[in-house]
Design a protein around this motif. Structure first.
Motif, PDB file in Angstrom:
ATOM      1  N   ASP A 101       0.625  -1.451   0.020  1.00 26.52           N
ATOM      2  CA  ASP A 101       0.200   0.090  -0.019  1.00 26.52           C
ATOM      3  C   ASP A 101       0.965   1.352   0.039  1.00 26.52           C
ATOM      4  OD1 ASP A 101      -2.034   1.714   0.166  1.00 26.52           O
ATOM      5  OD2 ASP A 101      -2.650   1.395   2.059  1.00 26.52           O
ATOM      6  N   LEU A 102       0.483   2.032  -1.056  1.00 25.73           N
ATOM      7  CA  LEU A 102       1.353   3.401  -0.846  1.00 25.73           C
ATOM      8  C   LEU A 102       1.051   4.238   0.230  1.00 25.73           C
ATOM      9  CD1 LEU A 102       1.460   4.277  -4.773  1.00 25.73           C
ATOM     10  CD2 LEU A 102       3.491   3.723  -3.490  1.00 25.73           C
ATOM     11  N   ASP A 103       1.999   5.083   0.827  1.00 25.31           N
ATOM     12  CA  ASP A 103       1.710   5.902   1.968  1.00 25.31           C
ATOM     13  C   ASP A 103       1.953   7.303   1.230  1.00 25.31           C
ATOM     14  OD1 ASP A 103       1.692   3.731   3.688  1.00 25.31           O
ATOM     15  OD2 ASP A 103       3.731   4.008   3.799  1.00 25.31           O
ATOM     16  N   ASN A 104       0.880   8.303   1.717  1.00 26.43           N
ATOM     17  CA  ASN A 104       0.884   9.543   1.367  1.00 26.43           C
ATOM     18  C   ASN A 104       0.691   9.737  -0.331  1.00 26.43           C
ATOM     19  OD1 ASN A 104       1.514  10.346   3.657  1.00 26.43           O
ATOM     20  ND2 ASN A 104       3.671  10.303   3.518  1.00 26.43           N
ATOM     21  N   PHE A 105      -0.029   8.559  -0.834  1.00 30.88           N
ATOM     22  CA  PHE A 105      -0.103   8.747  -2.480  1.00 30.88           C
ATOM     23  C   PHE A 105      -1.504   9.786  -2.589  1.00 30.88           C
ATOM     24  CE2 PHE A 105      -2.724   7.209  -6.041  1.00 30.88           C
ATOM     25  CZ  PHE A 105      -1.645   7.596  -7.055  1.00 30.88           C
TER      26      PHE A 105
ATOM     27  N   LYS B 111      14.014  -0.189  -3.978  1.00 24.58           N
ATOM     28  CA  LYS B 111      14.059   0.200  -5.242  1.00 24.58           C
ATOM     29  C   LYS B 111      13.008   1.348  -5.336  1.00 24.58           C
ATOM     30  CE  LYS B 111      15.480  -3.651  -8.115  1.00 24.58           C
ATOM     31  NZ  LYS B 111      15.222  -4.668  -8.968  1.00 24.58           N
ATOM     32  N   PHE B 112      11.808   1.254  -4.651  1.00 28.10           N
ATOM     33  CA  PHE B 112      10.733   2.196  -4.719  1.00 28.10           C
ATOM     34  C   PHE B 112      11.323   3.572  -4.033  1.00 28.10           C
ATOM     35  CE2 PHE B 112       7.638   4.448  -2.317  1.00 28.10           C
ATOM     36  CZ  PHE B 112       6.527   4.730  -3.491  1.00 28.10           C
ATOM     37  N   ASP B 113      12.122   3.278  -2.809  1.00 26.92           N
ATOM     38  CA  ASP B 113      12.648   4.650  -2.102  1.00 26.92           C
ATOM     39  C   ASP B 113      13.829   5.319  -2.792  1.00 26.92           C
ATOM     40  OD1 ASP B 113      10.892   3.861   0.190  1.00 26.92           O
ATOM     41  OD2 ASP B 113      12.338   3.006   1.340  1.00 26.92           O
TER      42      ASP B 113
ATOM     43  N   GLY C 209       6.101   6.544   0.782  1.00 26.47           N
ATOM     44  CA  GLY C 209       6.521   5.349   1.173  1.00 26.47           C
ATOM     45  C   GLY C 209       5.855   4.309   0.890  1.00 26.47           C
ATOM     46  N   ILE C 210       6.178   2.989   0.967  1.00 31.85           N
ATOM     47  CA  ILE C 210       5.299   2.052   0.567  1.00 31.85           C
ATOM     48  C   ILE C 210       5.296   1.022   1.924  1.00 31.85           C
ATOM     49  CG2 ILE C 210       7.394   0.637  -0.307  1.00 31.85           C
ATOM     50  CD1 ILE C 210       5.338  -0.701  -2.274  1.00 31.85           C
TER      51      ILE C 210
ATOM     52  N   ASP D 227       6.754   6.182   9.851  1.00 32.54           N
ATOM     53  CA  ASP D 227       7.235   7.177   8.698  1.00 32.54           C
ATOM     54  C   ASP D 227       8.142   6.586   7.849  1.00 32.54           C
ATOM     55  OD1 ASP D 227       7.156   9.481   7.482  1.00 32.54           O
ATOM     56  OD2 ASP D 227       8.874  10.318   8.818  1.00 32.54           O
ATOM     57  N   GLY D 228       7.805   6.388   6.451  1.00 30.31           N
ATOM     58  CA  GLY D 228       8.529   5.857   5.549  1.00 30.31           C
ATOM     59  C   GLY D 228       8.185   4.391   5.248  1.00 30.31           C
ATOM     60  N   SER D 229       9.072   3.778   4.292  1.00 25.21           N
ATOM     61  CA  SER D 229       8.548   2.303   3.769  1.00 25.21           C
ATOM     62  C   SER D 229       9.072   1.406   4.924  1.00 25.21           C
ATOM     63  CB  SER D 229       9.430   2.159   2.454  1.00 25.21           C
ATOM     64  OG  SER D 229       9.162   3.019   1.497  1.00 25.21           O
ATOM     65  N   VAL D 230       8.273   0.479   5.021  1.00 28.09           N
ATOM     66  CA  VAL D 230       8.516  -0.724   6.139  1.00 28.09           C
ATOM     67  C   VAL D 230       8.086  -2.084   5.529  1.00 28.09           C
ATOM     68  CG1 VAL D 230       6.117  -0.142   7.073  1.00 28.09           C
ATOM     69  CG2 VAL D 230       8.194  -0.891   8.415  1.00 28.09           C
ATOM     70  N   LEU D 231       8.502  -3.029   5.944  1.00 26.06           N
ATOM     71  CA  LEU D 231       8.161  -4.354   5.513  1.00 26.06           C
ATOM     72  C   LEU D 231       7.688  -5.230   7.006  1.00 26.06           C
ATOM     73  CD1 LEU D 231       7.842  -7.050   4.232  1.00 26.06           C
ATOM     74  CD2 LEU D 231      10.189  -7.402   4.300  1.00 26.06           C
TER      75      LEU D 231
END
Length: 311
Positions: free
Chosen positions: A163-167, A232-234, A267-268, A301-305
């Motif tokens: 899921d994209l964050d802040n999209f 790669k996204f970041d 982020g994602i 805040d930011g991408s996370v897995l």
């Protein structure tokens, strides 16, 4: 019941009747008979149409005008049009269509050959209509079918939500075109990571909006794929922002209260689940668990897995 309608525009009726007989035992496909009368077509040609078949023989209106009339309606631009005729000149030089699929057939029709041809065209159209226009990935119907297939086969697989964050804020700030570019970029990025670390049996779909789902055959490979996507996204997502916004480190948008907010770069949030660890649970329960963990991920805040087994 919702039928897969084959609309036969046939002023003579010599195509509709044998076609209707050929599909009489089919519980899903329905043959609908319309004439070339424009008022009738405007009223009865509906969005649940899968194929439009035009019998050129005995047609009371000009074939090109009829096709033009049909395709003025945006809903029918992607619907396959099939023209049948006993005139070889019509078969050789059919009208120019915007439709992505155009077939022609010479009468008399042999139903043992013609029926499978229509059934295949319906399968192709049904698949294509469930492809997300922006990302180019399969939509909900195909996703559900794939999931149920894997579960029924008792397969081992990893289920991944992305899921994209802040999209939403990005899309409102930069506009629909740039938002669509981000969606397409992410879809390609996911597919590239699957090709690099996954297998040919792996699957990715677009649930809707900025939500994606992956069904991956190998849980260990799934972890690599997810980490590769995030890295790669970041690294590449800043390419979609203007230089001034990059210097600021955020974009400014107005919230519902009319206040200016500083929104971080996209982020994602990625949630992974080894489905075998949740085997035996109801399907809704599994999705509820994934969504609960996704909410936790989106608070970061930011991408996370995150792995669902830890929550």
């Amino acid at each position: 019941m919702i039928y897969k309608n084959i609309v036969v525009i046939d002023d003579l009726g010599d195509v509709f009747e044998p076609l209707n007989d050929a599909f009489s035992d089919d519980l899903e496909i329905k043959i609908r008979h319309l004439t070339s009368d424009f008022d009738s077509l405007k009223k009865y040609l509906t969005r649940d149409t899968y194929i439009i078949l035009i019998n050129e023989t005995g047609l009371k209106v000009d074939l090109d005008q009829l096709v033009d009339f049909i395709q003025r309606n945006l809903f029918f631009l992607a619907i396959p049009i099939l023209i049948v005729s006993d005139n070889e000149e019509v078969i050789k030089r059919p009208p120019k269509l915007d439709s992505p699929v155009l077939n022609v057939a010479l009468k008399p029709l042999v139903m043992s050959d013609f029926k499978p041809r229509l059934e295949y065209a319906i399968e192709v159209f049904e698949y294509n209509r469930n492809i997300n226009d922006i990302s180019g990935l399969p939509g909900n119907k195909i996703i559900s079918s794939k999931l149920l297939s894997e579960i029924s086969k008792n397969s081992k697989f990893a289920l991944v939500f992305l899921d994209l964050d802040n999209f939403k804020e990005f899309d409102e700030y930069y506009g629909l075109y740039k938002g669509s570019q981000v969606m397409y970029f992410l879809a390609n990025l996911i597919e590239e990571s699957i090709k690099e670390y996954g297998s040919i049996e792996d699957f990715v779909g677009n649930v809707g909006g900025d939500d994606f789902i992956m069904i991956l055959k190998d849980y260990k490979a799934a972890d690599l794929i997810c980490k590769d996507i995030i890295a790669k996204f970041d690294k590449q997502i800043l390419d979609f922002y203007d230089e001034d916004d990059i210097k600021n480190g955020y974009i400014e948008t107005m919230n519902r209260d009319g206040e200016i907010e500083k929104i971080s770069f996209m982020g994602i949030s990625v949630v992974i689940m080894n489905y075998m660890e949740f085997k035996g649970k109801m399907f809704d329960e599994v999705f509820r668990k994934m969504n609960e963990v996704k909410k936790i991920a989106k608070q970061v805040d930011g991408s996370v897995l995150l792995d669902a087994k830890n929550y």
